[in-house]
Design a protein around this motif. Structure first.
Motif, PDB file in Angstrom:
ATOM      1  N   ASP A 136       0.838  -1.201   0.000  1.00 24.76           N
ATOM      2  CA  ASP A 136       0.000   0.000   0.000  1.00 24.76           C
ATOM      3  C   ASP A 136       0.873   1.252   0.000  1.00 24.76           C
ATOM      4  N   ILE A 137       1.941   1.238   0.773  1.00 32.24           N
ATOM      5  CA  ILE A 137       2.865   2.376   0.793  1.00 32.24           C
ATOM      6  C   ILE A 137       3.561   2.522  -0.554  1.00 32.24           C
ATOM      7  N   LEU A 138       3.916   1.398  -1.155  1.00 29.25           N
ATOM      8  CA  LEU A 138       4.547   1.422  -2.477  1.00 29.25           C
ATOM      9  C   LEU A 138       3.621   2.064  -3.514  1.00 29.25           C
ATOM     10  N   ILE A 139       2.335   1.735  -3.459  1.00 33.49           N
ATOM     11  CA  ILE A 139       1.369   2.328  -4.380  1.00 33.49           C
ATOM     12  C   ILE A 139       1.300   3.840  -4.162  1.00 33.49           C
ATOM     13  N   CYS A 140       1.311   4.274  -2.909  1.00 39.02           N
ATOM     14  CA  CYS A 140       1.275   5.710  -2.616  1.00 39.02           C
ATOM     15  C   CYS A 140       2.502   6.421  -3.182  1.00 39.02           C
ATOM     16  N   VAL A 141       3.664   5.796  -3.018  1.00 38.95           N
ATOM     17  CA  VAL A 141       4.890   6.382  -3.557  1.00 38.95           C
ATOM     18  C   VAL A 141       4.787   6.502  -5.081  1.00 38.95           C
ATOM     19  N   GLY A 142       4.290   5.426  -5.715  1.00 38.71           N
ATOM     20  CA  GLY A 142       4.211   5.408  -7.170  1.00 38.71           C
ATOM     21  C   GLY A 142       3.203   6.383  -7.746  1.00 38.71           C
ATOM     22  N   THR A 143       2.123   6.651  -7.007  1.00 39.55           N
ATOM     23  CA  THR A 143       1.058   7.523  -7.523  1.00 39.55           C
ATOM     24  C   THR A 143       1.122   8.930  -6.944  1.00 39.55           C
ATOM     25  N   GLY A 144       2.055   9.156  -5.998  1.00 41.48           N
ATOM     26  CA  GLY A 144       2.191  10.488  -5.423  1.00 41.48           C
ATOM     27  C   GLY A 144       1.072  10.854  -4.478  1.00 41.48           C
TER      28      GLY A 144
END
Length: 218
Positions: A136-144
């Motif tokens: 979930d954190i990785l998705i946030c990083v990737g989508t800003g």
């Protein structure tokens, strides 16, 4: 929708060659924000491939969710015409999404009506269930985005690599759909040599004896 999802698996080396052509055409000719291909391309390069009807964003499911089962049936009939009943499987998923559970009864009905195999699958975006927060954190990083954002992209906790027991518990009344996962896997017999290039061979025009010289001139 601008596009829907479909799963194509290589049964043999011919299927691999055709899948390469499909992917290339999607990037070169069909790119619109994302690579896409049309039905004509699927039909042209259908040999050697096993087709699954996709997730909740699949071409049948999108019509079922719009309460148009007749159109979903037309999609199924077209896929049957392209791949044949032996090479086509209607895909069932349950990630605790309401949309999936709305689709399942109609997908089962259409598959049985047209004598098409069912197969149970599960999206796997991470390996273990407790990997969800890191993903979930990785998705946030990737989508800003921030985790607190309510409208951001997020995945349910169920999209991990589930065991056979966990999968069977989702669809206890469809044992054949689980058996088909093994049958499909056993049919996929692609032989591939690693450690060497697999580049397409292009015919050389008159006056050239090697492709590197021709490429440099181009």
């Amino acid at each position: 929708h601008k596009y829907t999802h479909l799963v194509l698996l290589c049964e043999n080396n011919l299927g691999w060659e055709n899948l390469i052509k499909i992917v290339s055409r999607g990037h070169l000719d069909g790119f619109y924000y994302k690579p896409r291909v049309d039905i004509a391309t699927l039909r042209e390069f259908s040999r050697g491939l096993i087709c699954l009807t996709g997730c909740v964003s699949g071409p049948m499911q999108e019509w079922i969710l719009q309460d148009q089962p007749e159109t979903a049936e037309e999609v199924l009939l077209e896929l049957i015409d392209i791949y044949g009943k032996d090479n086509l499987f209607v895909e069932l998923q349950d990630h605790e999404l309401e949309e999936e559970r709305r689709c399942t009864p109609e997908l089962v009905r259409l598959a049985r009506k047209h004598d098409v195999g069912l197969v149970v699958t599960n999206d796997a975006h991470f390996l273990n269930e407790d990997d969800h927060d890191a993903h979930d954190i990785l998705i946030c990083v990737g989508t800003g985005n921030k985790r607190m954002d309510s409208k951001r992209m997020r995945y349910p906790k169920s999209v991990y690599f589930k065991s056979e027991e966990e999968m069977r518990a989702l669809f206890p009344n469809l044992p054949q759909a689980f058996e088909n996962t093994v049958k499909i896997a056993e049919r996929c017999n692609l032989t591939f040599t690693f450690g060497k290039y697999h580049l397409p061979q292009f015919p050389l025009p008159e006056g050239y004896t090697d492709s590197l010289t021709y490429l440099r001139d181009l």
